[in-house]
Design a protein around this motif. Structure first.
Motif, mmCIF file in Angstrom:
data_model
loop_
_atom_site.group_PDB
_atom_site.id
_atom_site.type_symbol
_atom_site.label_atom_id
_atom_site.label_comp_id
_atom_site.label_asym_id
_atom_site.label_seq_id
_atom_site.Cartn_x
_atom_site.Cartn_y
_atom_site.Cartn_z
ATOM 1 N N PRO A 116 0.811 -1.262 0.114
ATOM 2 C CA PRO A 116 -0.177 0.156 -0.088
ATOM 3 C C PRO A 116 0.831 1.411 0.081
ATOM 4 O O PRO A 116 0.466 2.267 -0.491
ATOM 5 N N SER A 117 2.195 1.335 0.547
ATOM 6 C CA SER A 117 2.756 2.426 0.651
ATOM 7 C C SER A 117 3.015 3.051 -0.868
ATOM 8 O O SER A 117 3.418 4.279 -0.928
ATOM 9 N N VAL A 118 3.212 2.166 -1.736
ATOM 10 C CA VAL A 118 3.449 2.953 -3.177
ATOM 11 C C VAL A 118 2.098 3.754 -3.594
ATOM 12 O O VAL A 118 2.372 4.654 -4.283
ATOM 13 N N SER A 119 1.079 3.249 -2.880
ATOM 14 C CA SER A 119 -0.062 4.704 -3.120
ATOM 15 C C SER A 119 -0.329 5.473 -1.991
ATOM 16 O O SER A 119 -1.322 6.026 -1.740
ATOM 17 N N GLY A 120 0.808 5.589 -1.214
ATOM 18 C CA GLY A 120 0.702 6.647 0.086
ATOM 19 C C GLY A 120 -0.343 6.102 1.120
ATOM 20 O O GLY A 120 -0.686 6.921 1.947
ATOM 21 N N LEU A 121 -0.571 4.784 1.190
ATOM 22 C CA LEU A 121 -1.575 4.167 2.089
ATOM 23 C C LEU A 121 -0.864 3.275 3.298
ATOM 24 O O LEU A 121 0.406 2.841 3.305
ATOM 25 N N PRO A 122 -1.441 3.447 4.541
ATOM 26 C CA PRO A 122 -0.956 2.677 5.511
ATOM 27 C C PRO A 122 -0.812 0.986 5.379
ATOM 28 O O PRO A 122 -1.755 0.552 4.666
ATOM 29 N N GLY A 123 0.144 0.488 6.043
ATOM 30 C CA GLY A 123 0.260 -1.080 5.754
ATOM 31 C C GLY A 123 -0.649 -1.940 6.066
ATOM 32 O O GLY A 123 -1.375 -2.843 5.538
ATOM 33 N N TRP A 124 -1.712 -1.496 7.332
ATOM 34 C CA TRP A 124 -2.749 -2.231 7.676
ATOM 35 C C TRP A 124 -3.768 -2.437 6.711
ATOM 36 O O TRP A 124 -4.533 -3.357 6.564
ATOM 37 N N TYR A 125 -4.015 -1.379 5.720
ATOM 38 C CA TYR A 125 -4.899 -1.392 4.763
ATOM 39 C C TYR A 125 -4.763 -2.731 3.836
ATOM 40 O O TYR A 125 -5.799 -3.276 3.338
ATOM 41 N N GLY A 126 -3.435 -2.996 3.495
ATOM 42 C CA GLY A 126 -3.319 -4.228 2.707
ATOM 43 C C GLY A 126 -3.260 -5.152 3.530
ATOM 44 O O GLY A 126 -3.872 -6.342 3.011
#
Ligand SMILES: [Zn+2]
Lengths: 380, 141
Positions: A116-126
């Motif tokens: 998710p970090s490639v889209s600027g999102l937190p790890g828990w989201y994935g």
């Protein structure tokens, strides 16, 4: 300076074990050059787009080391439009006379997997199973069907049309018609969308050769002109992919913004368009994009599909080559496949899938994560 | 009994009898986001303050996740064979925002837009040292 498209090339989309994306790209470029009767050494600059290949501009190593400026382009699902636009701008600015836009890709099978970090999102989201694009399409069409009375039968009609168009296109990946019943009865992926309502990632390449409009007749007696090209990212409140939260107030999608900008640039309205390519990541997306691009009102898709208005032979044929559903999506190349098809239709060279009545205006629309849309309008 | 660990720190109040998601509210323009973020997406200012979001809201849209997401990043304790489809939706939380969440129900016949939903903390997986983890979901009221 007006810009004309004088040659198009395609490496058919599909699965090609043992063939690299760059090799497919080179095939597409050679076809576009042959289409225009041009040589690689005449090309003055290149824009090559890819998602999986980090150095698509290395394609010059397969085509000839002529020393031209060669650029890599990546802009998600809008990559093909960005390559096309940059090549067109290099001509419109007066810098170059002949430029090429190239798209090539080779995706692994299965759903897109990334951190998710490639889209600027937190790890828990994935970790929680939310970093996926497919469920967004299920959620968007669920809401749309609720608000505008669109039925699952209409989704099946869209997919069946695209498979039927693919069957009439000798260069499509999926060339077998599939019945509406079989589409509705296939495995549900994300309710209400079934397996046969989604496109799949695959491999392939496309190329578009552009030149100054005043030189177009050197290359072709049927130039197609790029009348408008617009790219937009999402505004706050648009319902877009990969959004852990959204504001309560909604605004239109970037497709609506890009579409309006392109119509304004071109001085052309939706009623003037004769053939369209609309991003059909899934059947629901095509339904929604019909309205977001101004071709019908929300909810009118029900009668449009029932009456076959988007069929070849209908009022506004949509995805005449089978779209993403029958061709798959090599991300870097998909937008240029759309241009290939529009140019083929406007030149009257589409064979069994040719739109009748001498179409003069074509429309190409792309949409993808994380909320980017692009529209190009072409005319003879 | 081993302690249940939230999937990530700062997502919701835990342990709690009445858990709530933790979002941010902009002190300048009032924009609300989940999860907490430092800069406001509406006005760009670093004025977000942490707030507990409403525990109840209405289902804005939904779908189901019928296949096991690619792992990584997915970290569920299930396998391709034992995977159980789950619901996904957006819940409109009054005076706050729409939150994307797992749903405890995955049968579309049991879900409808506009129905009332409540936050639930549900078992999820295990940490590398064997502690059970929990995540958030919404359930029909
Ligand atoms: Zn603010």
């Amino acid at each position: 300076m007006d810009v004309a498209i004088v040659g198009v090339g395609l490496h058919p989309f599909g699965r090609y074990e043992g063939k690299s994306a760059l090799q497919m790209g080179a095939d597409a470029v050679r076809e576009a050059l042959a289409d225009a009767g041009a040589d690689w050494r005449d090309v003055q600059c290149a824009f090559a787009g890819s998602m999986e290949i980090t150095n698509p501009e290395a394609i010059v190593g397969l085509l000839g080391l002529t020393g031209i400026p060669a650029h890599a382009v990546l802009n998600g699902c809008a990559t093909g439009n960005t390559s096309l636009t940059m090549a067109a701008q290099s001509i419109a600015s007066g810098e170059h006379d002949l430029a090429i836009a190239i798209g090539l890709d080779k995706h692994p099978r299965g759903a897109f997997a990334a951190d998710p970090s490639v889209s600027g999102l937190p790890g828990w989201y994935g970790e929680a199973g939310m970093f996926l694009t497919t469920h967004f399409f299920g959620m968007k069409i669920t809401r749309y069907m609720h608000d505008h009375g669109v039925s699952a039968a209409t989704l099946a009609k869209v997919a069946a049309k695209n498979f039927r168009n693919g069957a009439a296109n000798p260069r499509a990946w999926r060339r077998k018609p599939i019945s509406e019943a079989e589409i509705l009865g296939s495995t549900v992926v994300n309710h209400p969308l079934t397996q046969f309502m989604y496109c799949s990632p695959d491999e392939g390449a496309a190329a578009v050769l552009l030149c100054r409009a005043d030189q177009a007749h050197k290359y072709t007696d049927k130039p197609v002109y790029l009348r408008a090209s617009a790219l937009r990212s999402r505004r706050l409140g648009a319902f877009e992919l990969l959004s852990p939260s959204l504001p309560l107030e909604s605004v239109p999608s970037p497709t609506v913004d890009a579409s309006r900008a392109a119509y304004e640039q071109a001085g052309i309205g939706p009623e003037d368009v004769h053939v369209a390519q609309l991003q059909d990541t899934d059947a629901g997306s095509e339904v929604i994009h019909m309205a977001e691009n101004g071709f019908c009102k929300d909810g009118e898709q029900e009668v449009w599909l029932a009456e076959g208005r988007t069929e070849i032979g209908g009022l506004l044929p949509v995805n005449t080559d089978g779209g993403l559903i029958a061709n798959g999506e090599p991300v870097g190349a998909s937008g240029l496949r759309q241009i290939y098809e529009i140019v083929t239709q406007l030149r009257g060279r589409a064979g069994a899938r040719q739109v009748l009545g001498n179409p003069k205006v074509g429309y190409a629309h792309l949409y993808g994560a994380p909320g980017t849309a692009a529209v190009a309008i072409l005319s003879t | 009994m081993s302690k249940q660990i939230p999937l990530a720190p700062g997502l919701f109040t835990w342990p709690s009898d009445e858990p709530a998601l933790l979002g941010g509210r902009c002190g300048s323009c009032g924009y609300v986001a989940f999860p907490f973020r430092e800069h406001c997406l509406a006005c760009g200012l670093p004025e977000m303050a942490e707030v507990e979001l409403p525990r109840r809201g209405r289902l804005w849209t939904f779908t189901t996740q019928q296949f096991r997401p690619p792992a990584p990043p997915y970290a569920g304790a299930d396998t391709v064979e034992s995977f159980v489809p789950y619901g996904v939706g957006y819940i409109e939380l009054p005076q706050a925002c729409k939150v994307e969440s797992r749903l405890t129900v995955s049968d579309p016949a049991q879900l409808s837009i506009g129905q009332e939903m409540e936050l639930a903390i549900v078992p999820f997986g295990v940490t590398s040292d064997g502690q059970p983890t929990v995540t958030f979901a919404f359930r029909p009221v």
